[in-house]
Enzyme design. Structure first.
Site, short mmCIF file in Angstrom:
data_model
loop_
_atom_site.label_atom_id
_atom_site.label_comp_id
_atom_site.label_asym_id
_atom_site.label_seq_id
_atom_site.Cartn_x
_atom_site.Cartn_y
_atom_site.Cartn_z
N GLY A 164 -1.90 9.34 4.03
CA GLY A 164 -0.92 9.53 2.97
C GLY A 164 0.10 8.42 2.85
O GLY A 164 1.25 8.66 2.47
N GLU A 167 -4.17 -1.84 -5.24
CA GLU A 167 -5.30 -0.93 -5.14
C GLU A 167 -5.41 0.00 -6.35
O GLU A 167 -6.48 0.17 -6.92
CB GLU A 167 -5.18 -0.10 -3.87
CG GLU A 167 -6.36 0.84 -3.66
CD GLU A 167 -6.21 1.64 -2.38
OE1 GLU A 167 -7.24 1.94 -1.76
OE2 GLU A 167 -5.07 1.99 -2.03
#
Length: 503
Positions: A227, A252
């Site tokens: 996370g 990303e």
């Protein structure tokens, strides 16, 4: 007076040709070059001060003969040989350059133009300014020439141009060493007008690290599924809500994906449904009516795969100038590239270069740079709690060296570890450990967060578990079970696949 002999071996470099269009000659200060060299040969204090300012670049001098003399002086200085007319003459003679500079007569003439090294600092800085001007003209000429070349890749052109300008500007940013009295006064001034750190959303973590500090490089590292992106988005959103301008450089995810995660965090909508466009009518109405809650945030996002450090510096510089950005998040470091042309270089060296550049960006713009980082697979094969250690930082030990703060995220339930390794064996379900493994401002140790709402991209404070403080020599993980059979990540008890969690 001996006449210099012509140099027949000189090769012309197109990039060094400076146009004399409109009768203009390159910026220069020959008389000051003469004064500097003369002072260096008659006064040791002048020698030391000139080398401190001009460094080891003989090209600072415009006249070729002055370049040869300065280089000879530098070599004598590095060899711990006293510098005077005789030693400089001998050094030039050994290099077959004495005749090129005008012989002994010219060396004597240089010293006759000055009586001391007075004002040598001013003279050096003017000569350095002329050099920067010449270099700027050279860079501009090269850019113009290559811009006409149809075979030149435009991104290569932009990157090379930016890099050349950065190299030139470094001369203007060089700092002179300060005495303790000056530094002390600076410290007192800073204490009277301190630059406030940027707070963390999480109370106990903020107490441990004292927030995020300007000039710092912070590394937040974890294996996939922990996370990382959700964690820094929580921080970025909280800081923007507090009025701190925040930059987010995503290598990303797209800007739309990031916005979807911010919306999930704000309105409590599962991020997977936002991504799959499965919102209900009532949820769409809420998003439309409450849009300003998100739109007004001073949060600036740039998404671009394979962004280079030069591009990152350009983007961040623009954010700082136009929006006053105080902290920048980069997701994530291993997706960044050192340059457009370095596609097949040593990856470890490239990562080392990137981490140094990110630290330099933080210092140049006086901001905090927070970069996410992947960890090696050694974490997965480790037994016990699978806590990361500093040696797990992927592809480079330079990351640990350059960073002011290194923190690791760990969610044991991802590995089907149901209990913490504390004395009470408390359950790990819905909990995340933030290990501060390196810090120069706060305290080492573990801080625990509630991660039970990760499907909404939320981390919150966990109040029923105490923080763990470590000593500086404490290693926050055991590797004695490194060769145990690795436990495979599986679906956790919340009903969704952890592999779908953000990195």
């Amino acid at each position: 007076m001996q006449q210099p002999k012509p140099n027949t071996n000189f090769k012309t470099d197109k990039s060094t040709i400076i146009s004399l269009e409109k009768g203009k000659i390159p910026p220069q200060a020959i008389d000051l070059e003469v004064a500097i060299l003369g002072a260096m040969m008659i006064d040791k204090n002048g020698l030391l001060e000139a080398i401190e300012i001009l460094s080891e670049n003989e090209d600072v001098f415009y006249k070729d003969s002055h370049k040869y003399i300065y280089k000879a002086i530098l070599e004598l200085f590095s060899e711990d040989v006293d510098v005077d007319i005789l030693t400089v003459s001998q050094k030039l003679k050994s290099q077959s350059k004495l005749d090129l500079v005008g012989g002994d007569f010219y060396l004597i003439e240089l010293t006759q133009h000055v009586s001391s090294s007075a004002h040598i600092e001013t003279h050096c800085r003017i000569v350095m300014q002329k050099y920067v001007q010449r270099e700027s003209i050279k860079v501009a000429s090269k850019i113009i020439e290559e811009a006409y070349d149809e075979t030149k890749d435009i991104f290569d052109l932009l990157e090379e141009s930016q890099r050349s300008l950065d190299d030139t500007s470094e001369w203007l940013l060089r700092k002179k060493p300060e005495d303790l009295n000056t530094v002390y006064d600076k410290l007192i001034k800073n204490s009277e007008n301190p630059i406030a750190s940027i707070p963390s959303k999480f109370t106990k973590l903020n107490d441990r690290t004292n927030g995020y500090h300007p000039n710092d490089l912070v590394i937040i590292a974890a294996r996939p599924g922990m996370g990382k992106t959700a964690f820094v988005l929580n921080e970025a959103k909280f800081q923007a809500e507090k009025g701190f301008p925040v930059g987010f450089l995503s290598l990303e995810m797209s800007d739309v994906e990031l916005l979807g995660r911010i919306i999930a965090n704000e309105f409590g909508i599962e991020s997977s449904r936002i991504k799959q466009h499965q919102l209900t009518v009532s949820e769409k109405i809420v998003l439309k009516n409450e849009a300003n809650k998100i739109k007004k945030l001073p949060l600036y996002i740039h998404d671009g795969s394979e962004t280079t450090t030069t591009e990152a510096k350009t983007i961040i510089g623009k954010w700082v100038r136009q929006h006053g950005v105080r902290i920048v998040y980069i997701d994530y470091l291993q997706l960044m590239r050192a340059s457009v042309n370095n596609k097949n270089g040593n990856r470890e060296q490239e990562i080392s270069y990137i981490s140094r550049k990110l630290k330099a960006i933080a210092k140049e713009f006086e901001i905090t740079v927070v970069a996410l980082s992947q960890l090696s697979r050694a974490v997965e094969t480790r037994g016990g709690m699978k806590r990361p250690v500093l040696s797990d930082l992927r592809e480079s030990g330079a990351i640990e060296q350059d960073a002011n703060v290194v923190q690791f995220l760990l969610r044991p339930e991802y590995y089907k570890i149901s209990e913490w390794d504390d004395e009470a064996r408390t359950p790990t379900a819905g909990q995340c450990e933030i290990n501060t493994a390196k810090t120069r401002e706060g305290r080492l140790g573990a801080t625990y967060l509630d991660s039970s709402q990760l499907k909404y991209m939320r981390f919150t404070d966990l109040n029923d578990k105490q923080n763990d403080d470590w000593t500086d020599d404490f290693e926050p993980a055991s590797t004695q079970e490194a060769f145990d059979e690795p436990q495979q990540p599986t679906q956790d008890n919340t009903g969704y696949d952890p592999d779908e969690l953000p990195f």
